[in-house]
Motif scaffolding. Structure first.
Motif: not given
Length: 212
Positions: A19, A21-22, A123, A127-130, A142-143, A145, A153
């Motif tokens: 996971e 954050t960015f 960003a 939303g969230s990133f892997t 990336a999903r 927002k 995604s």
């Protein structure tokens, strides 16, 4: 559409997903595309959805900032998806029909690539990133927002030059659209006329807003 299971094989190399954050690699991607005023790339597009056989199409994509893009297909020949920055047009030669809609309201899953048409800011857009290492490349998930967007995604394969070489878009209906990109050219000279839609002879124009 039928709910599809996404199978992504990592058998070609050892990869550790984490996971993030960015993911730092995205800054490189932003710098790469934000310096581009125009872009040209070859693509192959594969779509999988409910009640439809797997489809594979190909052609050339050209982009000009702000907001203009042209998907010109060689297979099937004559098919065109175009945005002039405000309106999107989809021409299907088989039916000789053009669908017109505001780009922001388009549910066509080519529209996610519109994030390349302005100042790229992952960003802000996602939303969230892997982040997953895959050999010399990086796979970023990336999903979206908002669930009001046509896609849920995206998954991007990024090379060492910070080019997006593969883009997988999962729709809200679980349909999957995969783009493979090749022969990328940054800032090639492009004629503005190619981003102005011209109705093909005899084609019927359907305004999606007026039909609703």
């Amino acid at each position: 559409m039928l709910e599809l299971a996404l199978i992504y094989s990592l058998a070609l190399g050892s990869s550790v997903a984490s996971e993030a954050t960015f993911p730092p690699v995205l800054k490189g991607v932003e710098n790469h595309y934000n310096r581009a005023k125009t872009l040209e790339v070859s693509f192959t597009e594969t779509f999988t959805g409910q009640g439809r056989p797997r489809q594979s199409e190909s052609g050339k994509l050209t982009l000009r900032k702000p907001g203009r893009m042209r998907w010109e297909y060689t297979s099937p020949a004559g098919k065109l998806f175009l945005s002039d920055g405000k309106q999107a047009y989809l021409y299907t030669p088989l039916t000789n029909r053009v669908e017109q809609m505001p780009l922001k309201q388009s549910d066509d899953m080519r529209a996610p690539l519109a994030f390349l048409l302005g100042k790229l800011d992952f960003a802000k857009e996602f939303g969230s990133f892997t982040s997953t290492a895959k050999g010399d490349n990086t796979v970023i998930g990336a999903r979206a927002k908002s669930d009001k967007l046509p896609y849920e995604s995206v998954k991007m394969l990024i090379n060492q030059s910070y080019e997006i070489r593969r883009l997988e878009v999962t729709g809200q209906d679980r349909s999957i659209l995969i783009f493979q990109f090749d022969q990328e050219k940054v800032n090639p000279p492009l004629d503005d006329k190619q981003f102005k839609f011209q109705l093909p002879p005899g084609a019927k124009l359907a305004d999606r807003e007026s039909e609703q």
